[in-house]
Design a protein around this motif. Structure first.
Motif, short mmCIF file in Angstrom:
data_model
loop_
_atom_site.label_atom_id
_atom_site.label_comp_id
_atom_site.label_asym_id
_atom_site.label_seq_id
_atom_site.Cartn_x
_atom_site.Cartn_y
_atom_site.Cartn_z
N ALA A 99 0.83 -1.21 0.00
CA ALA A 99 0.00 0.00 0.00
C ALA A 99 0.86 1.26 0.00
O ALA A 99 0.59 2.21 -0.74
N LEU A 100 1.92 1.26 0.80
CA LEU A 100 2.82 2.42 0.84
C LEU A 100 3.54 2.59 -0.50
O LEU A 100 3.68 3.71 -1.00
N ALA A 101 3.97 1.48 -1.09
CA ALA A 101 4.65 1.54 -2.39
C ALA A 101 3.72 2.06 -3.48
O ALA A 101 4.17 2.71 -4.42
N ALA A 102 2.42 1.79 -3.34
CA ALA A 102 1.44 2.26 -4.33
C ALA A 102 1.08 3.73 -4.14
O ALA A 102 0.38 4.31 -4.96
N GLY A 103 1.55 4.33 -3.04
CA GLY A 103 1.33 5.76 -2.85
C GLY A 103 0.50 6.14 -1.64
O GLY A 103 0.23 7.33 -1.42
N ALA A 104 0.10 5.16 -0.82
CA ALA A 104 -0.64 5.49 0.40
C ALA A 104 0.27 6.25 1.36
O ALA A 104 1.47 5.97 1.44
N GLU A 105 -0.31 7.16 2.06
CA GLU A 105 0.41 7.95 3.06
C GLU A 105 0.70 7.10 4.30
O GLU A 105 1.76 7.19 4.90
N ASP A 106 -0.29 6.29 4.68
CA ASP A 106 -0.14 5.42 5.85
C ASP A 106 -1.25 4.37 5.81
O ASP A 106 -2.22 4.51 5.06
N VAL A 107 -1.10 3.32 6.62
CA VAL A 107 -2.09 2.25 6.71
C VAL A 107 -2.38 2.02 8.18
O VAL A 107 -1.46 1.88 8.98
N PHE A 108 -3.66 1.97 8.53
CA PHE A 108 -4.10 1.74 9.90
C PHE A 108 -4.85 0.42 9.98
O PHE A 108 -5.60 0.09 9.08
N ALA A 109 -4.68 -0.29 11.09
CA ALA A 109 -5.40 -1.53 11.33
C ALA A 109 -6.67 -1.24 12.11
O ALA A 109 -6.70 -0.36 12.97
N LYS A 110 -7.75 -1.98 11.76
CA LYS A 110 -8.99 -1.89 12.55
C LYS A 110 -8.83 -2.76 13.77
O LYS A 110 -8.21 -3.82 13.68
N PRO A 111 -9.37 -2.39 14.89
CA PRO A 111 -10.09 -1.14 15.12
C PRO A 111 -9.09 0.01 15.23
O PRO A 111 -8.05 -0.13 15.87
N ILE A 112 -9.43 1.12 14.59
CA ILE A 112 -8.51 2.25 14.60
C ILE A 112 -8.70 3.08 15.85
O ILE A 112 -9.79 3.13 16.43
N LYS A 113 -7.63 3.71 16.25
CA LYS A 113 -7.68 4.68 17.35
C LYS A 113 -7.86 6.04 16.68
O LYS A 113 -6.96 6.52 15.99
N LEU A 114 -9.05 6.61 16.85
CA LEU A 114 -9.37 7.85 16.14
C LEU A 114 -8.39 8.97 16.42
O LEU A 114 -8.05 9.73 15.51
N GLN A 115 -7.92 9.09 17.64
CA GLN A 115 -6.99 10.18 17.93
C GLN A 115 -5.68 10.00 17.16
O GLN A 115 -5.11 10.97 16.67
N ASP A 116 -5.23 8.76 17.03
CA ASP A 116 -4.01 8.50 16.24
C ASP A 116 -4.24 8.90 14.78
O ASP A 116 -3.37 9.51 14.15
N LEU A 117 -5.41 8.57 14.24
CA LEU A 117 -5.73 8.93 12.86
C LEU A 117 -5.79 10.45 12.71
O LEU A 117 -5.21 11.00 11.76
N ILE A 118 -6.46 11.12 13.61
CA ILE A 118 -6.54 12.59 13.55
C ILE A 118 -5.15 13.20 13.63
O ILE A 118 -4.83 14.12 12.87
N ASP A 119 -4.32 12.70 14.52
CA ASP A 119 -2.95 13.23 14.64
C ASP A 119 -2.17 13.05 13.34
O ASP A 119 -1.48 13.97 12.90
#
Length: 120
Positions: free
Chosen positions: A91-111
């Motif tokens: 995913a990162l090689a294809a151009g994604a900025e980052d990858v998160f695993a579910k369940p996600i921690k919303l504060q980490d995503l917002i940060d």
């Protein structure tokens, strides 16, 4: 105001993330599949996309591919997965900025979103 597109086939996840980002001062759009999301990308030009990887009608990797063909620099894309046959590295090689695993921690995503958009 930064614009974020949230893409997930689970409506409750979209609503939760949209509410959270709205409360942080972002303008949000919601799509429930990759095809609908790509139309929003073309029409609304969001700054960032947060997308589930596994969805019907084309998943997050297909959406990432379409976005990068449309404009390799914008929007930034974060992918979320509970289970995927694609690895984080792919995913990162294809151009994604980052990858998160579910369940996600919303504060980490917002940060991470705030940092990626230079809003800190």
């Amino acid at each position: 105001m930064a614009k974020i597109l949230i893409v997930d086939d689970e409506i409750d996840i979209c609503e939760m993330m949209s509410f959270t980002f709205d409360s942080q001062g972002f303008e949000t759009f919601v799509a429930h599949d990759a095809a609908q999301a790509f139309e929003i990308v073309k029409a609304k030009d969001p700054d960032l996309v947060v997308s589930d990887i596994r969805m019907p009608k084309g998943g997050g990797m297909k959406l990432l591919e379409d976005i990068k063909k449309h404009n390799p620099k914008r929007p930034k894309v974060f992918l979320i997965t509970g289970y995927s046959d694609k690895t984080r590295e792919e995913a990162l090689a294809a151009g994604a900025e980052d990858v998160f695993a579910k369940p996600i921690k919303l504060q980490d995503l917002i940060d991470r979103v705030t940092k990626a958009l230079d809003l800190t």
